[in-house]
Scaffold this active site. Structure first.
Site, PDB file in Angstrom:
ATOM      1  CG  ASN A   1      58.263   2.549  99.089  1.00 51.86           C
ATOM      2  OD1 ASN A   1      59.375   1.676  98.585  1.00 51.86           O
ATOM      3  ND2 ASN A   1      58.228   3.725  98.347  1.00 51.86           N
TER       4      ASN A   1
ATOM      5  CE  LYS B   1      60.091   5.879 100.947  1.00 54.84           C
ATOM      6  NZ  LYS B   1      60.120   7.269 101.208  1.00 54.84           N
TER       7      LYS B   1
ATOM      8  CG  HIS C   1      58.157   7.438  95.607  1.00 52.26           C
ATOM      9  ND1 HIS C   1      59.042   8.221  95.932  1.00 52.26           N
ATOM     10  CD2 HIS C   1      57.570   6.646  96.631  1.00 52.26           C
ATOM     11  CE1 HIS C   1      58.998   8.258  97.518  1.00 52.26           C
ATOM     12  NE2 HIS C   1      57.912   7.338  97.774  1.00 52.26           N
TER      13      HIS C   1
ATOM     14  CD  GLU D   1      61.925   8.564  98.499  1.00 54.10           C
ATOM     15  OE1 GLU D   1      62.094   7.181  98.395  1.00 54.10           O
ATOM     16  OE2 GLU D   1      61.519   8.893  99.542  1.00 54.10           O
TER      17      GLU D   1
ATOM     18  CD  GLU E   1      53.985   8.642  98.800  1.00 50.82           C
ATOM     19  OE1 GLU E   1      53.966   7.871  99.776  1.00 50.82           O
ATOM     20  OE2 GLU E   1      55.062   8.383  97.937  1.00 50.82           O
TER      21      GLU E   1
ATOM     22  N   GLY F   1      58.942  11.269 105.008  1.00 46.68           N
ATOM     23  CA  GLY F   1      60.333  11.099 105.935  1.00 46.68           C
ATOM     24  C   GLY F   1      60.356  12.243 106.739  1.00 46.68           C
TER      25      GLY F   1
ATOM     26  CB  SER G   1      54.849  11.565 107.947  1.00 47.20           C
ATOM     27  OG  SER G   1      56.293  11.983 107.721  1.00 47.20           O
TER      28      SER G   1
HETATM   29  P1  13P Z   1      57.384   7.918 104.782  1.00 50.76           P
HETATM   30  O1  13P Z   1      56.248   7.146 105.343  1.00 50.76           O
HETATM   31  O2  13P Z   1      58.683   7.263 105.611  1.00 50.76           O
HETATM   32  O3  13P Z   1      57.349   9.289 105.046  1.00 50.76           O
HETATM   33  O4  13P Z   1      57.444   7.554 103.327  1.00 50.76           O
HETATM   34  C1  13P Z   1      56.427   7.783 102.697  1.00 50.76           C
HETATM   35  C2  13P Z   1      56.699   7.120 101.202  1.00 50.76           C
HETATM   36  O5  13P Z   1      57.476   7.750 100.346  1.00 50.76           O
HETATM   37  C3  13P Z   1      55.973   5.945 100.545  1.00 50.76           C
HETATM   38  O6  13P Z   1      56.247   5.883  99.469  1.00 50.76           O
END
Ligand code: 13P
Length: 254
Positions: free
Chosen positions: A12, A14, A99, A101, A169, A175, A214
């Site tokens: 992803n 983003k 997601h 976010e 997640e 992150g 992560s």
């Molecule tokens: P990270 O791998 O950067 O922690 O992000 C995970 C994520 O949100 C994937 O959708």
């Protein structure tokens, strides 16, 4: 891993990636060779601006392409939004929905995500439905309750292992470099498997459950070998072909 489930690793990107990042995508499609893509499905989800060129680059390779979100409607007066039909028209095959976010930044509810999942199916896309608890919920021992209600609220009737993938997640692991312990991941994925079986019966046994938060080359082998972890949704480490492919390589020898 789960016997008889083909794993999936999805990157992803983003809100990252412009045209100069396409060389990474080309390297990913080279790395997704026939042997590796027989072992797992490899998906990259670039921003919508790169979607069509990404599918052209990935054509006839083992790399598949997905989007990061879609609107619930097929078309209409929704300035700035992208429909599942538009994503399918770009020849993408997957779409992430729900997601954390999006749930936070755009206040998306479970009902919104349910409608977006249905939109994905309508357009012939496979939906990657994300769920996850916050750190406060985790600390309060409420993870299972939260996940159960997110699943119940955002997974529509008619979900099967063919049209839907679930991604767990934990919000606090995204992150941050922090991950739950392998024991915690195992317990949560087993819980999710049982929830899916209870709800969907046979398809629930076969539905892929990804872990996200992560995941990087250094911890991928340990996480991906956990029972009922059928792949990963990777953020930061998916921007570089070398890192994403090194996560996928875990499956080459198994
Ligand atoms: P990270 O791998 O950067 O922690 O992000 C995970 C994520 O949100 C994937 O959708």
């Amino acid at each position: 891993m789960t016997p008889d489930i083909k794993p999936l690793v999805a990157g992803n990107w983003k809100m990252n990636g412009q045209r100069d990042q396409l060389d990474q995508l080309a390297l990913m499609s080279k790395g997704a060779d026939a042997e590796l893509s027989q072992k797992l499905d490899i998906v990259v989800c670039p921003p919508a601006t790169l979607l069509y060129v990404a599918t052209a680059l990935a054509e006839d390779t083992g790399l598949k392409v997905g989007a990061q979100d879609c609107h619930a409607n097929a078309s209409g007066a929704h300035t700035g939004d992208v429909s599942a039909e538009m994503i399918a028209d770009c020849l993408a095959e997957y779409c992430i929905v729900g997601h954390s976010e999006r749930r936070t930044d755009h206040e998306e509810s479970n009902a919104d995500i349910l409608a977006k999942t249905q939109a994905c199916w309508r357009a012939g896309l496979k939906a990657i439905v994300c769920i996850g608890e916050t750190e406060a919920e985790y600390d309060a021992g409420q993870a299972e309750t939260v996940l159960s209600s997110q699943l119940a609220g955002s997974l529509p009737e008619g979900a099967t292992d063919q049209n839907t993938i679930v991604a767990y997640e934990p919000v606090w692991a995204i992150g941050t470099g922090k991950t739950p312990s392998p024991e915690d991941i195992k317990a949560i994925h087993e819980f999710l498997r049982n929830e899916l079986i209870e709800r969907l019966h046979g398809p629930g046994e076969r539905m892929k459950i990804l872990y996200g938060g992560s995941v990087k080359p250094s911890n991928a082998a340990e996480i991906l070998m956990i029972e009922n972890v059928d792949g990963a949704l990777v953020g930061g480490a998916s921007l570089k072909a070398e890192d994403l492919l090194s996560i996928c390589e875990v499956y080459r020898k198994v």
